[in-house]
Design a protein around this motif. Sequence first.
Motif, PDB file in Angstrom:
ATOM      1  N   LEU A   1       0.895  -1.429   0.133  1.00  0.00           N
ATOM      2  CA  LEU A   1      -0.078   0.078   0.113  1.00  0.00           C
ATOM      3  C   LEU A   1       0.875   1.203  -0.091  1.00  0.00           C
ATOM      4  N   ASP A   2       2.089   1.166   0.035  1.00  0.00           N
ATOM      5  CA  ASP A   2       3.044   2.474   0.122  1.00  0.00           C
ATOM      6  C   ASP A   2       2.430   3.426   1.176  1.00  0.00           C
ATOM      7  N   VAL A   3       2.394   2.709   2.162  1.00  0.00           N
ATOM      8  CA  VAL A   3       2.142   3.345   3.722  1.00  0.00           C
ATOM      9  C   VAL A   3       3.175   4.538   3.961  1.00  0.00           C
ATOM     10  N   GLU A   4       4.431   4.227   3.702  1.00  0.00           N
ATOM     11  CA  GLU A   4       5.255   5.340   3.923  1.00  0.00           C
ATOM     12  C   GLU A   4       4.853   6.583   3.139  1.00  0.00           C
ATOM     13  N   LYS A   5       4.202   6.530   2.353  1.00  0.00           N
ATOM     14  CA  LYS A   5       3.837   7.925   1.604  1.00  0.00           C
ATOM     15  C   LYS A   5       2.566   8.400   2.288  1.00  0.00           C
ATOM     16  N   TRP A   6       2.052   7.789   3.066  1.00  0.00           N
ATOM     17  CA  TRP A   6       0.758   8.541   3.600  1.00  0.00           C
ATOM     18  C   TRP A   6       1.289   9.350   4.988  1.00  0.00           C
ATOM     19  N   GLY A   7       0.312   9.938   5.132  1.00  0.00           N
ATOM     20  CA  GLY A   7       0.457  11.096   6.197  1.00  0.00           C
ATOM     21  C   GLY A   7       0.008  10.107   7.714  1.00  0.00           C
ATOM     22  N   THR A   8       0.373  10.694   8.801  1.00  0.00           N
ATOM     23  CA  THR A   8       0.145  10.079   9.932  1.00  0.00           C
ATOM     24  C   THR A   8      -1.459   9.673  10.455  1.00  0.00           C
ATOM     25  N   ILE A   9      -2.089  10.844  10.030  1.00  0.00           N
ATOM     26  CA  ILE A   9      -3.600  10.579   9.937  1.00  0.00           C
ATOM     27  C   ILE A   9      -4.124   9.235   9.272  1.00  0.00           C
TER      28      ILE A   9
END
Length: 186
Positions: A127-135
């Motif tokens: 999911l490429d979570v690293e690119k997501w923000g904290t929220i």
Amino acid sequence: MDQDSKHPSSQDEQKGKDNTQNSQSIAIIVEAAAKEYARQTETYDKVYQRASFALAACGIFMAAMARFVNANTVLSALRSVFVIGVLGRTFFLATSFLMLLVSMMLFLWLLRGKRMEALGVELVENLDVEKWGTIESYRWLKDGYIKAIKSIKINSSLKQKQYNRALSVLLISLVLFAISFLLQEV
């Protein structure tokens, strides 16, 4: 111009505070969801533990029953089950034995593979979570916990009903065996 340059920075500060508050709120929700997930998982596991214990008790009961009766008694008891109106010792003994077998099958059926909703953390890799923000990350985790908790609650409820049914059959078997034993002594 000085006022205009200050104004956007105060909006940015407010957005930063809001994001911090949102992420803290969601973090609290995720923590609560994680605790509930652990509690539901533990409840689900306890049903399996109790069913394993009950199945062991069934085995002990069957061994005791086997010592109490001989093959001729069991055969005559099985024949008497099909004769209407026979309420002798053999009827209670045969019915008890059959109910014990049914109970054991129900417990074995209950112990077949666990099908529990997992959190699905392995999906993070895709999911490429690293690119997501904290929220966004917290929201994804919160939604995963909630989905898993709902599934586990449903499965736990079904397993508990199956366990209760098997335990009821076992208790009836014990009562019938006791009646059979008392009729032998009388």
